[in-house]
Design an enzyme around this catalytic site. Sequence first.
Site, PDB file in Angstrom:
ATOM      1  N   ARG A  15      10.644  11.180  -1.514  1.00 34.01           N
ATOM      2  CA  ARG A  15      11.602  12.062  -0.825  1.00 34.01           C
ATOM      3  C   ARG A  15      12.704  11.235  -0.161  1.00 34.01           C
ATOM      4  O   ARG A  15      12.599  10.042  -0.011  1.00 34.01           O
ATOM      5  CB  ARG A  15      10.867  12.885   0.239  1.00 34.01           C
ATOM      6  CG  ARG A  15       9.810  13.814  -0.326  1.00 34.01           C
ATOM      7  CD  ARG A  15       8.983  14.473   0.768  1.00 34.01           C
ATOM      8  NE  ARG A  15       9.815  15.143   1.746  1.00 34.01           N
ATOM      9  CZ  ARG A  15       9.875  14.809   3.035  1.00 34.01           C
ATOM     10  NH1 ARG A  15       9.139  13.837   3.515  1.00 34.01           N
ATOM     11  NH2 ARG A  15      10.677  15.456   3.849  1.00 34.01           N
ATOM     12  N   ARG A  37       2.508   9.299  -0.208  1.00 32.34           N
ATOM     13  CA  ARG A  37       1.257   9.553   0.513  1.00 32.34           C
ATOM     14  C   ARG A  37       0.818  11.001   0.329  1.00 32.34           C
ATOM     15  O   ARG A  37      -0.249  11.257  -0.193  1.00 32.34           O
ATOM     16  CB  ARG A  37       1.396   9.223   1.994  1.00 32.34           C
ATOM     17  CG  ARG A  37       0.093   9.441   2.763  1.00 32.34           C
ATOM     18  CD  ARG A  37       0.219   9.063   4.210  1.00 32.34           C
ATOM     19  NE  ARG A  37       1.295   9.791   4.869  1.00 32.34           N
ATOM     20  CZ  ARG A  37       1.558   9.726   6.165  1.00 32.34           C
ATOM     21  NH1 ARG A  37       0.836   8.946   6.939  1.00 32.34           N
ATOM     22  NH2 ARG A  37       2.552  10.406   6.692  1.00 32.34           N
ATOM     23  N   ASP A  63      -1.909   5.337   1.050  1.00 30.56           N
ATOM     24  CA  ASP A  63      -1.542   5.252   2.468  1.00 30.56           C
ATOM     25  C   ASP A  63      -1.317   3.775   2.750  1.00 30.56           C
ATOM     26  O   ASP A  63      -2.270   2.982   2.758  1.00 30.56           O
ATOM     27  CB  ASP A  63      -2.674   5.820   3.344  1.00 30.56           C
ATOM     28  CG  ASP A  63      -2.309   5.815   4.819  1.00 30.56           C
ATOM     29  OD1 ASP A  63      -1.460   4.995   5.237  1.00 30.56           O
ATOM     30  OD2 ASP A  63      -2.870   6.637   5.568  1.00 30.56           O
ATOM     31  N   GLY A  92       8.913   4.105   6.911  1.00 31.65           N
ATOM     32  CA  GLY A  92       9.268   3.746   8.285  1.00 31.65           C
ATOM     33  C   GLY A  92       9.218   4.983   9.155  1.00 31.65           C
ATOM     34  O   GLY A  92      10.234   5.656   9.333  1.00 31.65           O
ATOM     35  N   TYR A 155       8.596   2.300  17.169  1.00 31.90           N
ATOM     36  CA  TYR A 155       9.411   2.167  15.954  1.00 31.90           C
ATOM     37  C   TYR A 155      10.243   0.891  16.019  1.00 31.90           C
ATOM     38  O   TYR A 155      10.286   0.098  15.070  1.00 31.90           O
ATOM     39  CB  TYR A 155      10.296   3.407  15.864  1.00 31.90           C
ATOM     40  CG  TYR A 155      11.264   3.469  14.706  1.00 31.90           C
ATOM     41  CD1 TYR A 155      10.833   3.793  13.422  1.00 31.90           C
ATOM     42  CD2 TYR A 155      12.630   3.258  14.904  1.00 31.90           C
ATOM     43  CE1 TYR A 155      11.724   3.898  12.363  1.00 31.90           C
ATOM     44  CE2 TYR A 155      13.531   3.360  13.855  1.00 31.90           C
ATOM     45  CZ  TYR A 155      13.074   3.679  12.584  1.00 31.90           C
ATOM     46  OH  TYR A 155      13.975   3.777  11.549  1.00 31.90           O
ATOM     47  N   LYS A 159      10.104  -2.403  13.568  1.00 33.59           N
ATOM     48  CA  LYS A 159      11.236  -2.865  12.752  1.00 33.59           C
ATOM     49  C   LYS A 159      11.646  -4.287  13.142  1.00 33.59           C
ATOM     50  O   LYS A 159      12.070  -5.072  12.278  1.00 33.59           O
ATOM     51  CB  LYS A 159      12.423  -1.911  12.913  1.00 33.59           C
ATOM     52  CG  LYS A 159      12.178  -0.506  12.373  1.00 33.59           C
ATOM     53  CD  LYS A 159      11.996  -0.493  10.862  1.00 33.59           C
ATOM     54  CE  LYS A 159      11.988   0.919  10.304  1.00 33.59           C
ATOM     55  NZ  LYS A 159      11.823   0.965   8.862  1.00 33.59           N
TER      56      LYS A 159
END
Length: 241
Positions: A15, A37, A63, A92, A155, A159
Amino acid sequence: MSTEAPVAVVTGGARRLGRHLCTTLAARGYDVVILYRSSEEAAHALEQQIVATGRRARAQSVDVGVEPQVADAFAEIARMEGRVDLLVNNVGNYNPQDITDLNPAVWDATLATNLSGAYYCCFHALPLMLAQGNIINIGMAGLEGIRANVRGADYYVSKTGLLSLTRSLAVAYAGRNIRVNMVSPGQLDNSVDLPPPDEIGRTVPLGRAGELHDVAQAVEYLLDARYVTGANIDVAGGYRL
Ligand SMILES: NC(=O)c1ccc[n+]([C@@H]2O[C@H](COP(=O)([O-])OP(=O)(O)OC[C@H]3O[C@@H](n4cnc5c(N)ncnc54)[C@H](OP(=O)(O)O)[C@@H]3O)[C@@H](O)[C@H]2O)c1
């Protein structure tokens, strides 16, 4: 058995950005392994769409935060495709919460998918990179100076860690002609916290949200940039400069 076309593996490929990268890479002549997933239907629809263009594509569930599943997925890639020329670590997860409310389970899940998951994929892909290889990690804009990030600390930490991993792998595997780089989007037009169009110029100097095509363009540049490794390219219209 090894295929003749180069093979790209894209995590979170079913997606949004991952899907766009899969179609871009197929158009550039890659056979594509779409790792997903839960978006099984979307992954198989994309597989069919790419196959209809004459390229090979195969959707596979995994996963990425569960190392034995990643090991199994790459064992299947070794069996089915026989090689990996390009790995795009695109997963992410971003579930912004104020750090004062951040649940440890959310922290663990973010680090497991965004950082450990990327490492697991690199670890299992690297032996399948033969004469040369290419790893592109998808980051976020503004990682070059460490700043506070109160809303989305998990997050941001994931990163930042991914950038450090990118550079370490770039140095470690340069001798095997494997390049490792990062492409870091800013606020894409599908972002969950995109400001309204008349306000975006306050945070994005170029005055518009990023498009999937903008990110794909940087990925395509890195495919050909044989003297570039350990780099991080912000694709962000100046966001977070
Ligand atoms: N969108 C933006 O504005 C923006 C901005 C900056 C950076 N980025 C970065 O760009 C990348 C793509 O962003 P996006 O918004 O397109 O991503 P997304 O929609 O949040 O996620 C992409 C895919 O990741 C997969 N995924 C999540 N957890 C997984 C796991 N544990 N194992 C395997 N797959 C998993 C999901 O697959 P299933 O659907 O199959 O479950 C999902 O479709 C991310 O790295 C993101 O941090 C995006």
